[in-house]
Design an enzyme around this catalytic site. Structure first.
Site, PDB file in Angstrom:
ATOM      1  N   ASN A 201       0.859  -1.101   0.076  1.00  0.00           N
ATOM      2  CA  ASN A 201       0.085   0.125  -0.104  1.00  0.00           C
ATOM      3  C   ASN A 201       0.804   1.282   0.125  1.00  0.00           C
ATOM      4  O   ASN A 201       1.948   1.053  -0.003  1.00  0.00           O
ATOM      5  CB  ASN A 201      -0.980   0.099   0.999  1.00  0.00           C
ATOM      6  CG  ASN A 201      -0.443  -0.050   2.480  1.00  0.00           C
ATOM      7  OD1 ASN A 201       0.703   0.432   2.695  1.00  0.00           O
ATOM      8  ND2 ASN A 201      -1.021  -0.586   3.449  1.00  0.00           N
ATOM      9  N   GLY A 203       1.702   3.649   2.282  1.00  0.00           N
ATOM     10  CA  GLY A 203       2.553   3.781   3.300  1.00  0.00           C
ATOM     11  C   GLY A 203       3.563   2.520   3.426  1.00  0.00           C
ATOM     12  O   GLY A 203       4.815   3.380   3.512  1.00  0.00           O
ATOM     13  N   GLU A 204       3.406   1.429   3.116  1.00  0.00           N
ATOM     14  CA  GLU A 204       4.417   0.359   2.826  1.00  0.00           C
ATOM     15  C   GLU A 204       5.430   0.826   1.812  1.00  0.00           C
ATOM     16  O   GLU A 204       6.702   0.666   1.897  1.00  0.00           O
ATOM     17  CB  GLU A 204       3.900  -0.928   2.594  1.00  0.00           C
ATOM     18  CG  GLU A 204       3.238  -1.416   3.561  1.00  0.00           C
ATOM     19  CD  GLU A 204       2.014  -2.468   3.682  1.00  0.00           C
ATOM     20  OE1 GLU A 204       1.160  -2.818   4.302  1.00  0.00           O
ATOM     21  OE2 GLU A 204       1.659  -2.778   2.269  1.00  0.00           O
ATOM     22  N   ASP A 273      -7.817  -7.167  -0.182  1.00  0.00           N
ATOM     23  CA  ASP A 273      -7.775  -8.770  -0.316  1.00  0.00           C
ATOM     24  C   ASP A 273      -8.427  -9.079  -1.868  1.00  0.00           C
ATOM     25  O   ASP A 273      -7.726  -9.874  -2.595  1.00  0.00           O
ATOM     26  CB  ASP A 273      -8.480  -9.379   0.656  1.00  0.00           C
ATOM     27  CG  ASP A 273      -7.836  -9.206   1.952  1.00  0.00           C
ATOM     28  OD1 ASP A 273      -6.721  -8.850   1.965  1.00  0.00           O
ATOM     29  OD2 ASP A 273      -8.599  -9.200   3.057  1.00  0.00           O
TER      30      ASP A 273
END
Length: 484
Positions: A201, A203-204, A273
């Site tokens: 995502n 932030g990652e 997911d």
């Protein structure tokens, strides 16, 4: 490009996908609330329904099965009631659970939410998130050796909850399979496996680049695509941007954006997911990466429209793609839609063209146009005007087909057609903030330019992608057919 038949075609191939990772149970306690309790200023929720759904990697597996593939769940649960519930829910969803292991003494991960009306009040997390025991890790590696050679893809869902130990990661790296997709909170440990695709995502992705995330840093992530691929060891990176869609950073070719349908944050549970499940299925089915990303976005848009943790079925995705056929607006309907967007403070971008045989140059140009504002309107030449421009052998595809394909792109918000040689009259009516055209033009070449500027808008010439044209594609096809 996406078609209405695409979900059924992929389902008919009956792909087999191993989903490996941290299986969880999602619980939902729902009811109404009309008062606060006496002990504290907290709402009293009168529960009217209690449901359990597969969560985490289990929800990803349920989505794979719902989209028509054979999903094999490779995970570890405890011997507790929540472990039993996960298996029961997965069995009901059509997921194979014979590759799941049980670790005695381990508490199964569970996330329970309390919802009052449409408002999430609280979430309770339970279960053990430390590494599974070494003996369990060895048993899991043995299961992988049995399962992976018979699968079309391996989809890893690593939430850092202890299933995917170093031993298990090493076994996945060794086995790989035809396609390895990794969705992990921390992708650095997976770099040695050289995944085909990773799906951090925003932030990652920012953390991998040593930066804090903000919407304004999207451009920086895009510019540093090579650094992201190096940090993750992946051939391609798909950065999911929640309500802003996703960004595909391929090893070659331009960056591709998808655009999500807006939805409340409370309805976003499990949408990631669904996205990664659909992306993996599309890639395993042989779709190009850009089409796979659009396929995944369409599936995610289905589930964010519903409360709770849910899945996207083949029928639901087919219905969503089929809905694009009726998305063609006449000029009156379009004017009303644009007026509503403008009243809401949205910036309107307008472009036009024949779009006879959609190719990568079109996709790159439309994605770039979308970034110039909030709403992208595309006007398509009708069949008569295409013939006047291109000759008697064109168009190859009818107006309705060309419009439906364009509407299926997540970057396109509205589609209309026009029969005149220019869109000056339509521009005068819509008064867009930006008029965008491909890089093989200059503003002075465009008859629409004076009208756009008179309406207070600006003309933007977008980047040119060389050696990409509909005419060239058609000539290559005709040449090959003639040769045969």
């Amino acid at each position: 490009m996406l078609t209405v038949e695409m979900p059924e075609l992929l389902a008919k191939r009956r792909l087999r996908i191993a989903v490996v990772g941290d299986a969880m149970l999602d619980g939902w306690l729902c009811g109404g609330s009309t008062r606060l309790c006496r002990e504290a200023p907290a709402p009293v929720v009168e529960i009217t329904s209690a449901t359990n759904r597969p969560g985490g990697a289990a929800n990803t597996a349920a989505n794979v099965a719902a989209l028509g593939a054979e999903a094999v769940m490779v995970a570890v649960t405890g011997t507790d009631l929540d472990g039993v519930r996960i298996r029961r829910e997965l069995d009901a969803a059509g997921v194979r659970t014979d590759a799941m292991l049980v670790e005695h003494g381990r508490r199964t991960l569970a996330k329970r939410r309390v919802v009052a009306g449409d408002q999430l009040v609280a979430r309770f997390d339970e279960g053990d998130s430390g590494d599974v025991r070494p003996c369990t890790g060895r048993a899991l590696a043995g299961v992988l050796r049995e399962v992976v050679p018979h699968c079309d893809a391996v989809l890893v869902c690593d939430y850092g909850a202890g299933t995917l130990t170093a031993q298990v990661r090493a076994e996945i790296a060794r086995l790989r399979g035809p396609l390895l997709v990794v969705d992990a909170h921390d992708l650095a440990p997976w770099a040695a496996a050289r995944p085909d695709v990773v799906t951090p995502n925003a932030g990652e992705a920012a953390a991998l680049l040593g930066a804090a995330w903000s919407r304004e840093r999207t451009g920086e992530v895009e510019r540093r695509a090579g650094d992201l691929r190096a940090a993750t060891g992946a051939a391609a990176v798909v950065v999911t941007l929640d309500r802003d869609g996703a960004m595909l950073l391929p090893a070659d070719g331009p960056v591709h954006r998808t655009w999500a349908q807006p939805a409340p944050e409370s309805q976003a549970s499990g949408a990631g997911d669904t996205f990664v499940a659909a992306l993996t299925m599309a890639l395993a089915g042989g779709l190009p990466t850009t089409a796979s990303a659009e396929f995944a976005q369409a599936a995610a848009d289905v589930v964010v429209g519903r409360p709770g943790t849910s899945v996207c079925t083949t029928a639901q995705l087919t219905a969503r793609l089929g809905g694009f056929r009726s998305s063609l607006l006449d000029h009156d309907e379009l004017a009303a839609a644009v007026a509503a967007h403008r009243a809401a403070g949205r910036r309107i971008v307008f472009t036009n063209g024949c779009f006879d045989v959609l190719h990568r140059g079109h996709i790159a140009y439309l994605n770039q146009a979308k970034r110039l504002g909030d709403v992208l309107v595309v006007a398509v030449n009708d069949d008569g005007s295409v013939r006047r421009l291109k000759g008697p052998g064109r168009p190859v595809n009818s107006t309705s087909d060309r419009a439906a394909v364009l509407a299926a792109l997540s970057c396109v918000d509205h589609v209309t057609t026009f029969a005149t040689d220019t869109t000056a009259g339509l521009i005068s009516r819509l008064r867009p903030d930006v008029y965008a055209k491909g890089g093989d033009y200059t503003p002075e070449m465009l008859p629409e330019t004076p009208v756009v500027r008179a309406c207070g808008g600006e003309v933007r010439i977008l980047d040119y992608l060389p050696d990409r044209s509909t005419s060239a594609v058609i000539e290559r096809i005709r040449g090959r057919v003639g040769a045969r």
